[in-house]
Scaffold this motif. Structure first.
Motif, PDB file in Angstrom:
ATOM      1  N   ASN A 118     -22.713  42.499 -10.252  1.00 30.54           N
ATOM      2  CA  ASN A 118     -23.912  43.242 -10.637  1.00 30.54           C
ATOM      3  C   ASN A 118     -25.175  42.801  -9.930  1.00 30.54           C
ATOM      4  OD1 ASN A 118     -22.423  44.746 -12.359  1.00 30.54           O
ATOM      5  ND2 ASN A 118     -23.140  43.786 -14.236  1.00 30.54           N
ATOM      6  N   SER A 173     -29.229  49.973  -4.580  1.00 31.65           N
ATOM      7  CA  SER A 173     -29.665  48.712  -5.180  1.00 31.65           C
ATOM      8  C   SER A 173     -28.675  48.244  -6.239  1.00 31.65           C
ATOM      9  CB  SER A 173     -31.047  48.897  -5.812  1.00 31.65           C
ATOM     10  OG  SER A 173     -30.967  49.848  -6.869  1.00 31.65           O
ATOM     11  N   TRP A 174     -28.873  47.036  -6.734  1.00 36.50           N
ATOM     12  CA  TRP A 174     -27.924  46.480  -7.699  1.00 36.50           C
ATOM     13  C   TRP A 174     -27.871  47.307  -8.971  1.00 36.50           C
ATOM     14  CZ3 TRP A 174     -28.742  44.663 -12.651  1.00 36.50           C
ATOM     15  CH2 TRP A 174     -30.082  44.554 -13.059  1.00 36.50           C
ATOM     16  N   SER A 175     -28.984  47.900  -9.353  1.00 31.24           N
ATOM     17  CA  SER A 175     -29.010  48.693 -10.584  1.00 31.24           C
ATOM     18  C   SER A 175     -28.540  50.122 -10.359  1.00 31.24           C
ATOM     19  CB  SER A 175     -30.434  48.725 -11.141  1.00 31.24           C
ATOM     20  OG  SER A 175     -31.276  49.463 -10.272  1.00 31.24           O
ATOM     21  N   GLY A 181     -30.540  52.266  -9.130  1.00 35.43           N
ATOM     22  CA  GLY A 181     -31.728  53.084  -9.274  1.00 35.43           C
ATOM     23  C   GLY A 181     -32.405  53.474  -7.979  1.00 35.43           C
ATOM     24  N   ASN A 212     -20.817  49.938 -11.993  1.00 32.16           N
ATOM     25  CA  ASN A 212     -20.645  48.495 -12.159  1.00 32.16           C
ATOM     26  C   ASN A 212     -19.531  48.168 -13.148  1.00 32.16           C
ATOM     27  OD1 ASN A 212     -22.596  48.005 -10.290  1.00 32.16           O
ATOM     28  ND2 ASN A 212     -24.196  47.517 -11.768  1.00 32.16           N
TER      29      ASN A 212
END
Length: 124
Positions: A30, A52-54, A56, A74
């Motif tokens: 994550n 991006s990791w999120s 978003g 994720n």
């Protein structure tokens, strides 16, 4: 450590669609931003898309903007590249990559881990 395995490549006619998947294993998935790059015969590996990791924030190369969509799940530890309206010039080996950075990155040198690649061939 992160291991990446791509799938979903193949042969498709111009105008068709493919969905690439990249399954990641290892810890703390994550916190890694992910990206897709491609390399055509005789050419340098080039940036295609990043998330991006999120999930978003996303970025795309101008050549694929409006046709490709990157996304990630994720929970399934997987990142996807939906490719629509494919063109012969999209023919390449597509590589999944992961970086320790939280924000999406567009430069090859920013990525720490790479998959083995999956071939995409678009016939005219």
């Amino acid at each position: 450590q992160v291991q990446l395995v791509e799938s979903g490549g193949g042969l498709v006619q111009a105008g068709g669609s493919l969905r690439l998947s990249c399954a990641a294993s290892g810890r703390t998935f994550n916190v890694y931003a992910m990206g897709w790059f491609r390399q055509a015969p005789g050419k340098e590996r080039e940036f295609v898309a990043a998330v991006s990791w999120s999930g978003g924030s996303t970025y795309y190369a101008d050549s694929v903007k409006g046709r490709f969509t990157i996304s990630r799940d994720n929970a399934k530890v997987t990142v996807y590249l939906q490719m629509n309206s494919l063109k012969p010039e999209d023919t390449a080996v597509y590589y999944c990559a992961a970086t320790r950075a939280i924000r999406a990155k567009t430069q090859r040198g920013d990525y720490d881990y790479w998959g083995q690649g999956t071939q995409v061939i678009v016939s005219s």
